[in-house]
Design an enzyme around this catalytic site. Structure first.
Site, PDB file in Angstrom:
ATOM      1  N   LYS A  33     -20.521 -19.541 -11.642  1.00 44.31           N
ATOM      2  CA  LYS A  33     -19.630 -19.788 -12.552  1.00 44.31           C
ATOM      3  C   LYS A  33     -18.238 -19.274 -12.210  1.00 44.31           C
ATOM      4  O   LYS A  33     -17.329 -20.019 -12.556  1.00 44.31           O
ATOM      5  CB  LYS A  33     -20.200 -18.666 -13.982  1.00 44.31           C
ATOM      6  CG  LYS A  33     -21.371 -19.084 -14.426  1.00 44.31           C
ATOM      7  CD  LYS A  33     -21.419 -19.908 -15.797  1.00 44.31           C
ATOM      8  CE  LYS A  33     -22.875 -20.064 -16.363  1.00 44.31           C
ATOM      9  NZ  LYS A  33     -22.775 -21.316 -17.052  1.00 44.31           N
TER      10      LYS A  33
ATOM     11  N   TYR B  28       0.734  -1.266   0.065  1.00 40.71           N
ATOM     12  CA  TYR B  28      -0.241  -0.104  -0.015  1.00 40.71           C
ATOM     13  C   TYR B  28       0.908   1.140  -0.069  1.00 40.71           C
ATOM     14  O   TYR B  28       2.053   1.263  -0.220  1.00 40.71           O
ATOM     15  CB  TYR B  28      -0.912  -0.250   1.301  1.00 40.71           C
ATOM     16  CG  TYR B  28      -2.128   0.837   1.180  1.00 40.71           C
ATOM     17  CD1 TYR B  28      -3.200   0.959   0.135  1.00 40.71           C
ATOM     18  CD2 TYR B  28      -2.298   1.723   2.417  1.00 40.71           C
ATOM     19  CE1 TYR B  28      -4.360   1.586   0.347  1.00 40.71           C
ATOM     20  CE2 TYR B  28      -3.473   2.258   2.477  1.00 40.71           C
ATOM     21  CZ  TYR B  28      -4.089   2.339   1.390  1.00 40.71           C
ATOM     22  OH  TYR B  28      -5.229   3.389   1.475  1.00 40.71           O
TER      23      TYR B  28
HETATM   24  O1  LIG Z   1     -25.584 -22.157 -16.304  1.00 38.78           O
HETATM   25  C1  LIG Z   1     -25.657 -23.502 -16.742  1.00 38.78           C
HETATM   26  O2  LIG Z   1     -25.800 -24.451 -16.187  1.00 38.78           O
HETATM   27  C2  LIG Z   1     -25.487 -23.453 -18.420  1.00 38.78           C
HETATM   28  C3  LIG Z   1     -25.932 -22.153 -19.030  1.00 38.78           C
HETATM   29  O3  LIG Z   1     -24.978 -21.076 -19.027  1.00 38.78           O
HETATM   30  C4  LIG Z   1     -27.339 -21.573 -19.040  1.00 38.78           C
HETATM   31  O4  LIG Z   1     -27.524 -20.702 -19.186  1.00 38.78           O
HETATM   32  O5  LIG Z   1     -28.260 -22.602 -18.730  1.00 38.78           O
HETATM   33 MG   LIG Z   2     -25.755 -19.394 -19.081  1.00 32.19          MG
END
Ligand SMILES: O=C(O)C[C@H](O)C(=O)O
Ligand SMILES: [Mg+2]
Ligand SMILES: NC(=O)c1ccc[n+]([C@@H]2O[C@H](COP(=O)([O-])OP(=O)(O)OC[C@H]3O[C@@H](n4cnc5c(N)ncnc54)[C@H](O)[C@@H]3O)[C@@H](O)[C@H]2O)c1
Length: 485
Positions: free
Chosen positions: A169, A114
């Site tokens: 995700k 920092y």
């Molecule tokens: O999210 C998922 O399982 C897969 C895909 O991106 C979706 O939108 O269904």
């Molecule tokens: Mg998706």
């Protein structure tokens, strides 16, 4: 009917059981009587008068859990303390967090990470911007951008409700490929505003993963960002899905012994995933593909407001078929659904060609229940993790971004996507291939590395890798050999 052990919902019921009045036998019988499946019992505490137990039960859905609770409440000497849904428990407080890579133990450390030490690092980057790759999180960090308009098959549920998917995700990016991904759900559906926001935040990131943004806006957003940014931009629902569908189809066709040029494919849902899927399948050799959306087959006799459907009609449906899904499905070798729940009927499947292949990939509820389709199909796949043959874009996006970050690709192009599809398909050896094993599991440790290698190779062949060959090392955890000041 017993519930499959891989059912999606299980609840924990904490019960206080009076030692004199209550009996576990009555509880087990009541749960079994409602169709619940006990998968675990834990004693939480015990006193002279009562015991408290957590009973974990597989249930069909929320209604079923409620009915079971009501039935147990009627048993003499048994009190339901609470019923909790394990899926919700896993979401408490969100699923990801940021963590420092080095501890700040004293003032000396503080003055380096920092003020004032950090200022010298900032100046170095200001003088040479590319140093952001070696001196910040940029080289290993991807933004997951959604506006919450096409979340799974749930539709436009908004940015707050989209977060659990985006956090999921991010977990997958990290766990499977070591990529640090950050979810950003935007409270706007305006194409220009989304483009402007993503451009403005891009300096922080090494790549942009667009997620669950509905068609047709997603096409322009992706196209413009690809043109205007120098980091890879990838709409997962389009390309991730298309790549994995192609991989699965290549292997399914080996089972049915049909050639890709000879098959008739019926595809439902001509949105983000559907259009990308049609493009990759056409590039891979499919000549007869008929797309069906809410109002029937997309054809050249119709005029569409939606430009992407006009373009789709021009490149598909060689016989210019019109009518409903049931009208056009006759004689199809392959059904691919990226549309909506329960729109494919068993009667439709029965009218397909011999050895039908059905990929029903709407999430979370597929176009046809696998249990209903299976007796009539040769190969069945869904997007879900609780059935065999999970065709899900998670097989693609971690490895593709791992590759793009490692070779510092400027884009993720067609050659890289086809390479990813072939890499995924190749993981299943000929002697392993079967009707219920056409696509590797998400947990198959070979997937990310195989995809990474193939995609890096394709990036070099197409001239989009910024790192010299041999320098494309795995970023995660990799130490810089020397930091240039
Ligand atoms: O999210 C998922 O399982 C897969 C895909 O991106 C979706 O939108 O269904
Ligand atoms: Mg998706
Ligand atoms: N398994 C996977 O990896 C995966 C990946 C991406 C998308 N999906 C699923 O595919 C579906 C579509 O996702 P998307 O991102 O392309 O969404 P999208 O909103 O861009 O497209 C959906 C399309 O389906 C059409 N549709 C809706 N109801 C229909 C019906 N009854 N008959 C025919 N068409 C219908 C819509 O008009 C739209 O064109 C979702 O259920 C999503 O969860 C699965």
């Amino acid at each position: 009917m017993a519930i499959p052990s891989n059912t999606n919902m299980n609840v924990i019921m904490r019960l206080q059981i009076d030692k004199e009045l209550g009996s576990f036998g009555a509880i087990a019988a009541t749960i079994g009587g409602t169709g619940g499946d006990i998968v675990g019992i834990d004693v939480i505490s015990s006193s002279k008068t009562s015991t408290t137990r957590d009973i974990t039960v597989n249930v069909y859905d929320q209604n079923h859990a409620e009915l079971m609770k009501q039935a147990i409440e009627k048993i003499e000497g048994v009190k339901v303390v609470f019923v909790s849904d394990q899926t919700f428990l896993m979401h408490l407080g969100g699923k990801i967090e940021t963590q420092p890579k080095i501890p700040i133990k004293n003032r000396d450390d503080l003055s380096r990470v920092y003020t004032p030490g950090v200022a010298r690092v900032c100046t170095a980057i200001a003088e040479e911007q590319s140093k952001a790759y070696s001196l910040t999180i940029k080289r290993n960090t991807v933004a997951i951008i959604s506006d919450g308009t096409a979340v799974l098959g749930l539709g436009d549920i908004g940015p707050h409700a989209a977060m659990p998917v985006m956090e999921g995700k991010a977990m997958l990016f990290k766990q499977l490929a070591g990529v640090d991904a950050f979810p950003l759900c935007l409270d706007t559906k305006d194409t220009e505003e989304i483009i402007a926001i993503v451009k403005a935040i891009a300096p922080t990131f090494g790549g942009i993963n667009l997620e669950d943004i509905s068609a047709p806006r997603c096409f322009e957003i992706e196209q413009r960002l690809k043109e205007e940014l120098d980091i890879p931009v990838f709409h997962d629902d389009q390309h991730g899905t298309a790549v994995v569908i192609l991989a699965a189809l290549l292997n399914a066709l080996k089972i049915t012994g049909k050639k890709i040029e000879d098959i008739k494919v019926v595809l439902t849902g001509i949105g983000a995933a559907g259009i990308a899927c049609a493009k990759i399948l056409t590039a891979a050799g499919v000549r007869n593909l008929v797309g069906v959306d809410r109002y029937g087959a997309i054809n050249r006799s119709e005029h569409y407001e939606n430009d992407s459907w006009t373009m789709f009609a021009a490149m598909t449906n060689p016989d210019n078929l019109t009518g409903s899904l049931s009208d056009v499905i006759a004689g199809a070798d392959v059904f691919i659904g990226v549309s909506a729940p329960n729109i494919l009927k068993v009667e439709d499947v029965k009218r397909m060609a011999k050895d039908p292949i059905v990929f029903a990939m709407a999430n979370p509820v597929p176009e046809i229940a696998p249990e209903a389709a299976e007796p009539h199909v040769r190969v069945m796949a869904t997007g879900r993790s609780d059935y065999p043959n999970q065709i899900n874009n998670v097989l693609c996006f971690p490895g593709v971004f791992r590759a793009a970050l490692d070779c510092r690709a400027t884009e993720i192009n067609e050659a890289m996507k086809i390479a990813a599809a072939k890499a995924i398909a190749s993981i299943i050896e000929e002697d392993e291939l079967s009707e219920t094993y056409i696509i590797p599991s998400v947990f198959n440790s070979k997937v990310v590395e195989r995809v990474r290698e193939a995609v890096i190779q394709a990036a070099y062949e197409t001239g989009v890798a910024r790192r010299k060959r041999g320098e494309a090392k795995r970023e995660a955890g990799a130490e810089e050999a020397a930091i240039t000041m």
